[in-house]
Design a protein around this motif. Sequence first.
Motif, PDB file in Angstrom:
ATOM      1  N   LYS A 140       0.834  -1.212   0.000  1.00 28.31           N
ATOM      2  CA  LYS A 140       0.000   0.000   0.000  1.00 28.31           C
ATOM      3  C   LYS A 140       0.862   1.253   0.000  1.00 28.31           C
ATOM      4  N   THR A 141       1.920   1.246   0.782  1.00 31.24           N
ATOM      5  CA  THR A 141       2.833   2.393   0.812  1.00 31.24           C
ATOM      6  C   THR A 141       3.457   2.621  -0.554  1.00 31.24           C
ATOM      7  N   ARG A 142       3.860   1.539  -1.219  1.00 29.88           N
ATOM      8  CA  ARG A 142       4.443   1.657  -2.564  1.00 29.88           C
ATOM      9  C   ARG A 142       3.444   2.261  -3.552  1.00 29.88           C
ATOM     10  N   PHE A 143       2.192   1.835  -3.450  1.00 31.63           N
ATOM     11  CA  PHE A 143       1.171   2.367  -4.343  1.00 31.63           C
ATOM     12  C   PHE A 143       1.066   3.881  -4.203  1.00 31.63           C
ATOM     13  N   HIS A 144       1.030   4.359  -2.979  1.00 29.89           N
ATOM     14  CA  HIS A 144       0.869   5.795  -2.773  1.00 29.89           C
ATOM     15  C   HIS A 144       2.125   6.563  -3.180  1.00 29.89           C
ATOM     16  N   GLU A 145       3.282   6.010  -2.924  1.00 30.02           N
ATOM     17  CA  GLU A 145       4.515   6.679  -3.320  1.00 30.02           C
ATOM     18  C   GLU A 145       4.630   6.793  -4.843  1.00 30.02           C
ATOM     19  N   ALA A 146       4.196   5.733  -5.531  1.00 30.25           N
ATOM     20  CA  ALA A 146       4.359   5.694  -6.982  1.00 30.25           C
ATOM     21  C   ALA A 146       3.244   6.426  -7.736  1.00 30.25           C
ATOM     22  N   LEU A 147       2.023   6.403  -7.199  1.00 32.68           N
ATOM     23  CA  LEU A 147       0.876   6.862  -7.978  1.00 32.68           C
ATOM     24  C   LEU A 147       0.315   8.226  -7.569  1.00 32.68           C
ATOM     25  N   THR A 148       0.639   8.683  -6.357  1.00 31.31           N
ATOM     26  CA  THR A 148       0.071   9.950  -5.900  1.00 31.31           C
ATOM     27  C   THR A 148       0.384  11.127  -6.832  1.00 31.31           C
TER      28      THR A 148
END
Length: 288
Positions: free
Chosen positions: A7-15
Motif C-alpha cells: 500500500k505504501t508503494r502504491f501511494h509513493e508511486a501513484l500519488t
Amino acid sequence: MLLKEVKTRFHEALTPQYPKQEVDAFFYRMVEHYCDLDRFALVLTPELTLTGQQTTQFLEGLSRLRKEEPLQHILGEAFFMGLPFLVNNQVLIPRPETEELVQWVLSSVPERQQALHILDIGTGSGCIAIALAKHYTNAEIYAWDISEKALEVAQENARTHGTDIRFACIDILSETNKRFAPSLFDIIIANPPYVREQEKQSMRNNVLRYEPPGALYVSDTEPLRFYHGIMDICKHHLKHKGQVFLEINQYLANDMEALLVTSGFKSATIRKDIFDNFRMAHGIKVIK
C-alpha cells in the motif's frame, strides 16, 4: 512482502498521477481481486503477508497503473449492474451512466408473460444485453456490433452469465445491413459512439490510449451520424408504441430531442445522469 508495504508503494508511486482516494480505490480493488479479502483486512490483520504470486500481481499491476492503463484491463473484469464482465481493449469499460440507462428501461417497461423483443445496438462487452436478459427472463434479446472482436468478448460474457442472446455483426450505417432484423422490437437501446473529436483534449489517457476509438469517437461535422442510423432502424423495426433508450452526448441534448421528434417519437425525454449531465434520451414511437 507485507500488504501494508505494498500500500505504501502504491501511494509513493501513484500519488503524483492520481488523487489519494483513487489510489486507495485501486489498491483495495486489487486486494479484493487477488487476495479475496475486503478493504478492512489491513485493519484486522496489519501484518498480513502476501504470497510470492500475489506480490508479483500487485507490483505488475502497479507498473501498469503508472502507464495509466485502466484497472479493469489489469484485472480483466469490470462490474455492471452488480455483475462481473470480461473486458479488454476491444470493448468499452462499462460506465455508471450506462447503468442508469438500463435502470431507466427496467423502471419503464414491466416484465410480462408475453416475451419482449429487445435490440441492443453497439453491444460491446454485452453488458446491457446481458443485464436486461437477467431481468427479463423470457425476453428475446438481440445484440449487434460492428466489431467481431467485441462480439467475441460479448459472447464469452453471455456464456459466463448463462444468457441466451442472439449476437450479430451488423453495420447499422450500411445500406445492405441496416434493414436486417428478424422481427419487430418492443425496445431498442443503444450506446453508440458520440464523443466528438474536439472533446478528446479533455479526456484522460486511460481512455485515449486503451479503449477502442471506434466505439467512442465521431467527427465534429457529423456528431449524430450513428443516431440517424438508429432512427432508421427504429423506423423499420420498432413496434408502434415501442420505446427507444439512448445514451447521448451531453452537449447535443437539444439536437437529440429534436431528432427524436422529427423521427416520429412522442414524449421525447432527455434525462440527466448522476453527474448532472444530460446523458440519456427516450422516446415512444407512434405510427399515425
